[in-house]
Motif scaffolding. Structure first.
Motif, PDB file in Angstrom:
ATOM      1  N   UNK A 181       1.047  -1.206  -0.075  1.00  0.00           N
ATOM      2  CA  UNK A 181      -0.069  -0.036   0.039  1.00  0.00           C
ATOM      3  C   UNK A 181       0.784   1.130   0.098  1.00  0.00           C
ATOM      4  N   UNK A 182       1.070   1.937  -1.139  1.00  0.00           N
ATOM      5  CA  UNK A 182       1.837   2.866  -1.325  1.00  0.00           C
ATOM      6  C   UNK A 182       1.151   4.308  -0.743  1.00  0.00           C
ATOM      7  N   UNK A 183       1.884   5.012   0.072  1.00  0.00           N
ATOM      8  CA  UNK A 183       1.054   6.215   0.651  1.00  0.00           C
ATOM      9  C   UNK A 183      -0.043   6.016   1.256  1.00  0.00           C
ATOM     10  N   UNK A 184      -0.066   4.776   2.210  1.00  0.00           N
ATOM     11  CA  UNK A 184      -1.159   4.504   3.045  1.00  0.00           C
ATOM     12  C   UNK A 184      -1.266   5.181   4.166  1.00  0.00           C
ATOM     13  N   UNK A 185      -2.661   5.770   4.426  1.00  0.00           N
ATOM     14  CA  UNK A 185      -3.039   6.425   5.499  1.00  0.00           C
ATOM     15  C   UNK A 185      -3.639   5.519   6.798  1.00  0.00           C
ATOM     16  N   UNK A 186      -3.458   4.162   6.500  1.00  0.00           N
ATOM     17  CA  UNK A 186      -4.176   3.277   7.307  1.00  0.00           C
ATOM     18  C   UNK A 186      -3.595   3.482   9.024  1.00  0.00           C
ATOM     19  N   UNK A 187      -4.203   3.341   9.933  1.00  0.00           N
ATOM     20  CA  UNK A 187      -3.579   3.453  11.216  1.00  0.00           C
ATOM     21  C   UNK A 187      -3.396   2.081  11.824  1.00  0.00           C
ATOM     22  N   UNK A 188      -2.538   1.880  12.701  1.00  0.00           N
ATOM     23  CA  UNK A 188      -2.152   0.674  13.283  1.00  0.00           C
ATOM     24  C   UNK A 188      -3.325  -0.092  13.718  1.00  0.00           C
ATOM     25  N   UNK A 189      -4.390   0.300  14.244  1.00  0.00           N
ATOM     26  CA  UNK A 189      -5.333  -0.461  14.863  1.00  0.00           C
ATOM     27  C   UNK A 189      -6.170  -0.958  13.562  1.00  0.00           C
ATOM     28  N   UNK A 190      -6.121  -0.621  12.572  1.00  0.00           N
ATOM     29  CA  UNK A 190      -7.154  -0.814  11.335  1.00  0.00           C
ATOM     30  C   UNK A 190      -6.205  -1.929  10.429  1.00  0.00           C
ATOM     31  N   UNK A 206       3.762 -13.944  -1.208  1.00  0.00           N
ATOM     32  CA  UNK A 206       5.238 -14.537  -0.984  1.00  0.00           C
ATOM     33  C   UNK A 206       5.826 -14.080   0.384  1.00  0.00           C
ATOM     34  N   UNK A 207       6.950 -14.524   0.596  1.00  0.00           N
ATOM     35  CA  UNK A 207       7.669 -14.119   1.866  1.00  0.00           C
ATOM     36  C   UNK A 207       7.471 -14.886   2.939  1.00  0.00           C
ATOM     37  N   UNK A 208       8.560 -15.315   3.512  1.00  0.00           N
ATOM     38  CA  UNK A 208       8.533 -16.002   4.800  1.00  0.00           C
ATOM     39  C   UNK A 208       7.767 -15.529   5.860  1.00  0.00           C
ATOM     40  N   UNK A 209       7.715 -16.391   7.016  1.00  0.00           N
ATOM     41  CA  UNK A 209       7.093 -16.005   8.274  1.00  0.00           C
ATOM     42  C   UNK A 209       5.644 -16.063   8.336  1.00  0.00           C
ATOM     43  N   UNK A 210       4.941 -15.406   9.372  1.00  0.00           N
ATOM     44  CA  UNK A 210       3.560 -15.427   9.560  1.00  0.00           C
ATOM     45  C   UNK A 210       3.027 -13.996   8.744  1.00  0.00           C
ATOM     46  N   UNK A 211       1.836 -14.177   8.906  1.00  0.00           N
ATOM     47  CA  UNK A 211       0.915 -12.993   8.534  1.00  0.00           C
ATOM     48  C   UNK A 211       1.379 -11.529   9.119  1.00  0.00           C
ATOM     49  N   UNK A 212       1.730 -10.577   8.623  1.00  0.00           N
ATOM     50  CA  UNK A 212       2.291  -9.498   9.044  1.00  0.00           C
ATOM     51  C   UNK A 212       2.481  -7.955   8.288  1.00  0.00           C
ATOM     52  N   UNK A 213       2.575  -6.912   8.780  1.00  0.00           N
ATOM     53  CA  UNK A 213       2.562  -5.780   7.927  1.00  0.00           C
ATOM     54  C   UNK A 213       4.188  -5.179   8.205  1.00  0.00           C
ATOM     55  N   UNK A 214       4.941  -4.586   7.288  1.00  0.00           N
ATOM     56  CA  UNK A 214       5.963  -4.228   7.306  1.00  0.00           C
ATOM     57  C   UNK A 214       6.057  -3.045   6.597  1.00  0.00           C
ATOM     58  N   UNK A 215       6.708  -1.872   7.224  1.00  0.00           N
ATOM     59  CA  UNK A 215       7.027  -0.615   6.742  1.00  0.00           C
ATOM     60  C   UNK A 215       8.734  -0.703   5.910  1.00  0.00           C
ATOM     61  N   UNK A 216       8.867  -0.561   4.572  1.00  0.00           N
ATOM     62  CA  UNK A 216      10.075  -0.265   4.029  1.00  0.00           C
ATOM     63  C   UNK A 216      10.315   1.068   3.540  1.00  0.00           C
ATOM     64  N   UNK A 217      11.908   1.063   2.989  1.00  0.00           N
ATOM     65  CA  UNK A 217      12.351   2.441   2.751  1.00  0.00           C
ATOM     66  C   UNK A 217      11.485   3.830   2.276  1.00  0.00           C
ATOM     67  N   UNK A 218      10.788   3.239   1.206  1.00  0.00           N
ATOM     68  CA  UNK A 218      10.204   4.417   0.269  1.00  0.00           C
ATOM     69  C   UNK A 218       8.862   4.899   0.947  1.00  0.00           C
ATOM     70  N   UNK A 219       8.646   4.239   2.108  1.00  0.00           N
ATOM     71  CA  UNK A 219       7.230   4.487   2.608  1.00  0.00           C
ATOM     72  C   UNK A 219       6.249   3.625   2.249  1.00  0.00           C
ATOM     73  N   UNK A 220       6.566   2.394   1.693  1.00  0.00           N
ATOM     74  CA  UNK A 220       5.499   1.412   1.289  1.00  0.00           C
ATOM     75  C   UNK A 220       4.943   0.441   2.550  1.00  0.00           C
ATOM     76  N   UNK A 238       3.854   0.504  14.321  1.00  0.00           N
ATOM     77  CA  UNK A 238       2.953   1.474  15.249  1.00  0.00           C
ATOM     78  C   UNK A 238       2.622   2.431  14.458  1.00  0.00           C
ATOM     79  N   UNK A 239       1.868   3.204  15.114  1.00  0.00           N
ATOM     80  CA  UNK A 239       1.264   4.724  14.290  1.00  0.00           C
ATOM     81  C   UNK A 239       2.404   5.663  13.893  1.00  0.00           C
ATOM     82  N   UNK A 240       3.275   5.671  14.762  1.00  0.00           N
ATOM     83  CA  UNK A 240       4.493   6.416  14.368  1.00  0.00           C
ATOM     84  C   UNK A 240       5.310   5.921  13.390  1.00  0.00           C
ATOM     85  N   UNK A 241       5.375   4.672  13.256  1.00  0.00           N
ATOM     86  CA  UNK A 241       6.184   4.203  12.143  1.00  0.00           C
ATOM     87  C   UNK A 241       5.452   4.366  10.717  1.00  0.00           C
ATOM     88  N   UNK A 242       4.047   4.162  10.967  1.00  0.00           N
ATOM     89  CA  UNK A 242       3.389   4.373   9.601  1.00  0.00           C
ATOM     90  C   UNK A 242       3.276   5.585   9.313  1.00  0.00           C
TER      91      UNK A 242
END
Length: 255
Positions: A181-190, A206-220, A238-242
Motif C-alpha cells: 500500500x503506497x502512501x497508505x493512511x491506515x492506522x495501526x489499529x486498522x 510470497x515471503x516467509x514468516x507469519x502474516x504481518x505488515x512491514x514498512x520499507x524505505x520508500x514509505x511502502x 506502530x502509528x509513529x512508524x506508519x
C-alpha cells in the motif's frame, strides 16, 4: 460511422462475402481499418451470432488492413471490449510479445480482463489509483487471473484516505508475489482487521514468516499474508512508524 453502418447492413441482408461487399483492392485495405473495427462493434451489438459466423473473413480483413501486432489488436479491443473474437488474437499476440502484462489505467483493467481467458502472462503487474478502477471489471480480472499478480494501489491525487477493502476483498484465493500500500493512511489499529479479512478470504503473498505488515524505505506498507498466523494476531507497525513512512512517501513524491 456511415461506411460501417452500410457494411453491417449489407452483411445483415446476406449480400455476398465481405470481400465482395468491400470491393477494395489489397492496397486500399489499410484505409478501411477503422471502418472494419466499427463493423465488428456493430455486429456484436445487433447480431452476435452472425458476428461469430462471419468472424473468419472479418479477422482476415482486419489483418489485411494492417491489424497484426499486439498493439493493433488491443486498439480494436478498446473499441469493442466485450467482443470475444477480438480478445483472443489480442491476448495471443500480446503474450507472444511480452510475458509480463502491466495495468495502469481503468481501460487497461477492462482490456486485460477481456484477454485473460485466452492467455496468461508469467506476471501481471497492477499499479493503479483505486478511483480509476471499475469494480465490475476489477472483479472480472481477479477471477480470470491464473498466476502471479503484483498489485500496488496508489493514493488518489487529493490524498483523501480510502480503505479500498472493496477492491481487495474480491481477490479470493489469490496468491500475490507481494502486496503493498503506497502512501497508505491506515492506522495501526486498522491493519490487523484488514490482514485477517484478506487471510480469511484466501489471499496469500510470497515471503516467509507469519502474516504481518512491514514498512520499507520508500514509505511502502507491505502486507505479508501467509498461512501461519501468530496466536496474538498479526504483527503491525506502530502509528509513529506508519506516519513516518507516509512522510517519506510524500517527500519522495515531491522530488
Amino acid at each position: 460511422m456511415f461506411a460501417a453502418e452500410f457494411i453491417v447492413q449489407r452483411i445483415l441482408e446476406g449480400k455476398g462475402t465481405l470481400k465482395n461487399i468491400l470491393e477494395a483492392e489489397p492496397k486500399e485495405m489499410s484505409s478501411l481499418r477503422e471502418v472494419l473495427q466499427y463493423v465488428v462493434q456493430g455486429l456484436s451489438r445487433c447480431k452476435p451470432r452472425l458476428l461469430e459466423r462471419r468472424w473468419p473473413e472479418l479477422e482476415q480483413a482486419l489483418r489485411d488492413a494492417g491489424v497484426v501486432s499486439a498493439a493493433d489488436w488491443e486498439e480494436c479491443l478498446r473499441i469493442c471490449p466485450d467482443v470475444e473474437q477480438l480478445a483472443k488474437p489480442a491476448a495471443l499476440s500480446k503474450l507472444k510479445e511480452d510475458k509480463t502484462w502491466r495495468v495502469e489505467t481503468g481501460r487497461d483493467v477492462a482490456l486485460v480482463a477481456a484477454m485473460l481467458p485466452y492467455a496468461q502472462p508469467d506476471l501481471l503487474e497492477v499499479k493503479i489509483k483505486p478511483d480509476d478502477l471499475s469494480k465490475r471489471r476489477w472483479a472480472e480480472l481477479v477471477q480470470r487471473r491464473d498466476g502471479r499478480v503484483r498489485l500496488e494501489l496508489q493514493n488518489p491525487a487529493d490524498d483523501k484516505y480510502k480503505s479500498n477493502e472493496d477492491l481487495l476483498l474480491p481477490m479470493l484465493g489469490t496468491r500475490f508475489a507481494w502486496l503493498s500500500l503506497r502512501g497508505s493512511r491506515l492506522r495501526a489499529e486498522e491493519l490487523p482487521s484488514l490482514l485477517l479479512q484478506l487471510h480469511g478470504a484466501g489471499v496469500r503473498t510470497g515471503g516467509g514468516g507469519s502474516t504481518r505488515t512491514v514498512v520499507y524505505g520508500e514509505g511502502d506498507v507491505y502486507l505479508y499474508i501467509r498461512d501461519d498466523m501468530h496466536p496474538g494476531g498479526p504483527a503491525v507497525p506502530s502509528d509513529a512508524e506508519l506516519q513516518a513512512a507516509y512522510h517519506r512517501y510524500q517527500r519522495l513524491r515531491g522530488q
